[in-house]
Design an enzyme around this catalytic site. Structure first.
Site, short mmCIF file in Angstrom:
data_model
loop_
_atom_site.label_atom_id
_atom_site.label_comp_id
_atom_site.label_asym_id
_atom_site.label_seq_id
_atom_site.Cartn_x
_atom_site.Cartn_y
_atom_site.Cartn_z
N SER A 45 7.34 -0.41 -6.14
CA SER A 45 7.42 -1.93 -5.65
C SER A 45 7.94 -2.88 -6.52
O SER A 45 8.07 -2.46 -7.69
CB SER A 45 6.51 -2.20 -4.90
OG SER A 45 5.40 -2.80 -5.80
N ASP A 76 11.14 0.74 -4.24
CA ASP A 76 10.72 0.63 -2.89
C ASP A 76 10.78 -0.93 -2.80
O ASP A 76 10.68 -1.81 -3.90
CB ASP A 76 9.11 1.20 -3.17
CG ASP A 76 8.65 1.24 -1.61
OD1 ASP A 76 9.06 1.38 -0.80
OD2 ASP A 76 7.30 1.68 -1.46
N HIS A 77 10.85 -1.38 -1.55
CA HIS A 77 10.81 -2.75 -1.13
C HIS A 77 11.30 -3.68 -1.63
O HIS A 77 10.58 -4.40 -2.82
CB HIS A 77 9.25 -3.38 -0.70
CG HIS A 77 8.95 -2.30 0.67
ND1 HIS A 77 9.44 -2.48 1.79
CD2 HIS A 77 8.07 -1.21 0.77
CE1 HIS A 77 8.99 -1.50 2.57
NE2 HIS A 77 8.19 -0.71 1.88
N GLU A 130 15.34 -1.18 6.21
CA GLU A 130 14.56 -1.22 7.36
C GLU A 130 14.77 -2.29 8.22
O GLU A 130 15.42 -3.43 8.16
CB GLU A 130 13.33 -1.95 6.59
CG GLU A 130 12.44 -0.99 5.85
CD GLU A 130 10.94 -1.50 5.52
OE1 GLU A 130 10.49 -1.53 4.62
OE2 GLU A 130 10.58 -2.37 6.67
N HIS A 179 2.36 -1.11 7.16
CA HIS A 179 1.93 -1.03 5.93
C HIS A 179 0.40 -1.53 5.67
O HIS A 179 -0.07 -2.31 6.33
CB HIS A 179 2.74 -2.33 4.96
CG HIS A 179 4.05 -1.59 4.63
ND1 HIS A 179 5.10 -2.55 4.63
CD2 HIS A 179 4.62 -0.55 4.13
CE1 HIS A 179 6.02 -2.05 4.42
NE2 HIS A 179 5.83 -0.66 4.05
N HIS A 208 7.22 4.62 6.58
CA HIS A 208 6.81 3.79 5.69
C HIS A 208 5.19 3.59 6.27
O HIS A 208 4.92 3.62 7.54
CB HIS A 208 7.31 2.50 5.54
CG HIS A 208 8.36 2.33 4.63
ND1 HIS A 208 8.49 1.88 3.47
CD2 HIS A 208 9.61 2.83 4.97
CE1 HIS A 208 9.74 1.78 2.94
NE2 HIS A 208 10.35 2.79 3.74
N GLY A 210 2.51 5.01 5.70
CA GLY A 210 1.95 6.48 5.89
C GLY A 210 0.36 6.40 5.86
O GLY A 210 -0.20 7.26 6.69
N ASN A 232 0.96 5.02 0.04
CA ASN A 232 0.44 4.02 -1.16
C ASN A 232 -0.95 3.63 -1.04
O ASN A 232 -1.68 3.88 -1.96
CB ASN A 232 1.42 2.78 -1.24
CG ASN A 232 1.12 1.99 -2.44
OD1 ASN A 232 0.47 2.10 -3.48
ND2 ASN A 232 1.91 0.88 -2.53
N THR A 233 -1.42 2.85 0.09
CA THR A 233 -2.76 2.42 0.03
C THR A 233 -3.88 3.60 -0.22
O THR A 233 -4.73 3.33 -0.91
CB THR A 233 -2.93 1.69 1.50
OG1 THR A 233 -1.87 0.71 1.69
CG2 THR A 233 -4.15 0.82 1.51
ZN LIG Z 1 7.07 0.56 2.84
#
Ligand SMILES: [Zn+2]
Length: 279
Positions: A45, A76-77, A130, A179, A208, A210, A232-233
């Site tokens: 990111s 990313d983003h 997006e 997210h 996104h 996931g 990610n998280t």
């Molecule tokens: Zn994302």
């Protein structure tokens, strides 16, 4: 990366996209993919790439690719055209221009500007956009973020118009994904919506948010046409928990107390890669 997306379409699988902030995260993702012998995408990111270093992360990924692993780097983003230009110029393989919180027209014009820039540079970089808001933070959330509802899911006719007019390479819809991880449970993915969108556009679909989605839903989403899945998280949680364990040993050598963080992260990466690649 384009070739691997064609390959993923043929095999009806999804490529795993994992975010990193540092060289430990990089090590976890690369080792995880290497051991399973599958391609992988690394995402950074704006915050993550500033921390690890924009040129540094490009160099890390290139080095690994030269050594034989099909690993690709995604910005990313990215919220501004300037930051997209930077990513294109320094050699990212893909970039996401995120105008999802803006109006349809503003998102469309900002995205088109980025596509035009990438083309003007003769770059092979893939541009993703997006449409439909899914929240912005990769953390543990108390509730579903404000502005995300079934109403804000991407409409197939909007997706079709957006992809055609912008000429993007990858499309990230809002289909019940969010997210971050929602504590009380995630909403269900709208599998029918994924199928419909996939049938009206001609570029790969990216899922996104996931983290927190169940395995059964991932499999259904891949069947419906998702070709890249972002995690990610869950990685962040695993990394932090691993380091906490590592610190308990009293070690002061970073490569020793960080190693448990890498191991925990790698487990998550491999679980997801097995699922996404149908191994
Ligand atoms: Zn994302």
């Amino acid at each position: 990366m384009r070739e691997y997306l064609v390959w993923a379409e043929e095999k009806q699988i999804a490529l795993g996209h994992f975010n990193i902030s540092d060289s430990e995260g990089f090590k976890a993702v690369v080792e995880g993919a290497k051991e399973l012998d599958v391609p992988v995408i690394i995402g950074v990111s704006e915050g993550e790439r500033d921390f690890i270093g924009v040129q540094e992360v490009v160099a890390l990924v290139r080095t690994e690719r030269e050594k034989g692993l099909p690993v690709f780097l995604n910005a990313d983003h990215t919220y501004s055209v300037e930051k997209v230009r930077e990513a294109v110029d320094v050699g990212f393989d893909a970039v996401i221009i995120d105008g999802a919180a803006k109006s349809f027209e503003e998102n469309l014009s900002m995205t088109s500007e980025c596509v035009a820039y990438a083309k003007s540079k003769g770059s092979k970089v893939l541009v993703e956009a997006e449409l439909g808001f899914i929240g912005q933070s990769s953390k543990i959330l108390e509730n579903i973020p404000e502005g995300v509802s079934e109403e804000t899911q991407t409409k197939p006719e909007d997706a079709q118009r957006f992809v055609e007019e912008t000429d993007i390479d990858l499309f990230a819809p809002s289909v019940g994904n969010i997210h971050g991880i929602v504590k009380g449970g995630e909403p269900n993915l709208n599998i029918e919506r994924i199928k419909t969108i996939a049938s009206v556009i001609n570029v790969p679909l990216v899922l996104h948010g996931g983290s927190g989605i169940t395995d059964v839903e991932f499999v259904a989403a891949i069947e419906a046409g998702i070709r890249i899945i972002h995690i990610n998280t869950e990685l962040r949680v695993a990394y932090k928990e691993g380091i906490k364990e590592g610190l308990k040993s009293g070690e002061i050598a970073p490569y020793k107390f960080l190693a448990e963080g890498v191991e925990e992260m790698k487990k998550v990466v491999q679980d997801k890669l097995k699922l996404f690649n149908k191994l």
